[in-house]
Enzyme design. Structure first.
Site, PDB file in Angstrom:
ATOM      1  N   HIS A  28       0.861  -0.963  -0.310  1.00 15.24           N
ATOM      2  CA  HIS A  28      -0.083   0.014  -0.216  1.00 15.24           C
ATOM      3  C   HIS A  28       0.915   1.324  -0.048  1.00 15.24           C
ATOM      4  CE1 HIS A  28      -3.668   2.398   1.217  1.00 15.24           C
ATOM      5  NE2 HIS A  28      -2.642   3.245   1.671  1.00 15.24           N
ATOM      6  N   GLU A  29       1.741   1.495   0.929  1.00 10.91           N
ATOM      7  CA  GLU A  29       2.596   2.515   1.065  1.00 10.91           C
ATOM      8  C   GLU A  29       3.575   2.758  -0.205  1.00 10.91           C
ATOM      9  OE1 GLU A  29       1.901   4.667   2.986  1.00 10.91           O
ATOM     10  OE2 GLU A  29       0.607   3.646   4.154  1.00 10.91           O
ATOM     11  N   HIS A  32       2.061   4.427  -2.871  1.00 11.93           N
ATOM     12  CA  HIS A  32       2.165   5.889  -2.869  1.00 11.93           C
ATOM     13  C   HIS A  32       3.636   6.392  -2.939  1.00 11.93           C
ATOM     14  CE1 HIS A  32      -1.509   6.444  -0.937  1.00 11.93           C
ATOM     15  NE2 HIS A  32      -1.240   5.811   0.357  1.00 11.93           N
TER      16      HIS A  32
END
Length: 380
Positions: A28-29, A32
């Protein structure tokens, strides 16, 4: 009725929870992070977990990679962020025009939106990869949507279903497999639905209301689900090629997302008990139980949690990715960002919402697992 077996130990459950959640937080990170790097944004930190750093290192770009002790998430901190929620720092006003080009807060609106959306989208992509891998190696379960038997009495029997009926659509949505029928009905207990069947060359539309069924698994966990009372021939498995596997993996993720949203609506509307909501305690318990059954079960569970993580982060709640996207939508429509005062108030409200939700689902977990009941007996 089968006697429930003991759940794995607490230590094993915690370990398996970390095995499940850590890669999902990382991807998920990383979503980003990678899109931020693509747009040449300066990044101060990439953290798995919250709290004080346990250990870490700094790369050649000046980004601090670190592991922190609270495993319920992580963050990417862009230069100019005052905190992990990306609240703008007061120092941004002192930057020169040249410095601003590498800061997230001064990037074009579409770039900021893509950076924020990348986290949840990568969670969905990760689940697609898992399903695609399973469909290529082990095969995809497949049953023709032909009803072979109808339980008497049952909602299907009352609605007029007959053996030999081929299901072609559910609420007007075309379907191709019996697994789609099962998954569609599963999350719609006590909800009227229309089923289109083909019988003797004619199309018939039957109205049916799935009944609520409570099912207990081998570990004593109770699940509420919808059931209409039909069966089909035993499923086969079809191995998919790489392109097909990705296609069907994408469909599987889409079906899971639809099912989650439907299930959430069933809880909100009171058709399903709020006890069906799981927080970190029960997710940890389920992680251990799935791992104790098979590695395959744990992998499929990881795909499910990855989809859940992506979906929850898209909820329009300040502090979450969806909250940031909501502000960007406002900025796009109004041609100017929301005032800092409004953003700060929204972030505070979002923080309270997230904390309140976390407390609620954890309390609910402990109630469902009868922890409070056990404690009251000990002190009485």
């Amino acid at each position: 009725m089968d006697v429930p077996v003991a759940s794995p130990s607490i230590a094993f459950n915690i370990l398996m929870f970390l095995v499940v959640i850590t890669p999902l937080v990382f991807v998920h990170e990383m979503g980003h992070f990678l899109v931020g790097r693509l747009f040449k944004v300066k990044i101060d930190a990439f953290s798995i977990g919250f709290g004080r750093e346990i250990f870490g290192w700094t790369d050649k770009h000046g980004t601090r990679w670190k592991i922190s002790p609270i495993p319920f998430g992580g963050y990417v901190k862009f230069a100019g962020d005052a905190n992990a929620a990306s609240r703008p720092s007061e120092t941004l006003a002192t930057l020169t025009a040249a410095e601003r080009r590498s800061y997230f807060h001064f990037k074009p609106l579409y770039q900021r939106a893509l950076i924020v959306a990348a986290g949840p989208l990568v969670n969905f992509a990760f689940a697609i990869v898992i399903y695609a891998g399973l469909f290529m190696t082990l095969g995809q379960p497949y049953s023709d949507p032909i009803i072979t038997s109808v339980v008497e009495p049952s909602p299907a029997f009352t609605a007029g279903f007959e053996p030999g009926d081929r299901v072609t659509a559910l609420n007007g949505r075309r379907i191709k497999t019996f697994e789609e029928v099962v998954n569609f009905v599963l999350v719609r207990p006590n909800t009227p639905m229309t089923v289109t069947v083909e019988r003797a060359g004619e199309a018939l539309v039957l109205d049916v209301v799935p009944k609520m069924v409570r099912e207990t698994d081998r570990f004593g966990n109770v699940y509420e689900k919808g059931q209409i009372g039909v069966a089909a021939a035993r499923s086969a498995t079809v191995k998919r090629g790489p392109v097909e596997a990705v296609f069907y993996g994408t469909i599987a993720v889409g079906d899971k997302l639809t099912g989650m949203l439907d299930g959430l609506w069933q809880i909100i509307s009171g058709r399903i008990s709020v006890d069906q909501l799981s927080g970190p305690v029960r997710i940890a318990k389920l992680s251990g139980e799935m791992a104790s059954i098979s590695a395959l079960g744990l992998v499929e569970f990881m795909a499910f949690i990855s989809i859940s993580l992506g979906l929850v982060n898209l909820f329009p709640i300040p502090m979450l990715d969806g909250g940031h996207l909501l502000f960007y939508a406002y900025e796009g429509l109004r041609r100017r960002p929301a005032s800092m005062k409004l953003q700060e108030r929204a972030m505070y409200a979002g923080f309270l919402t997230v904390i309140g939700w976390s407390v609620f689902v954890t309390w609910n977990d402990l109630k469902v697992l009868k922890v409070w009941e056990t404690l009251s007996k000990l002190v009485s």
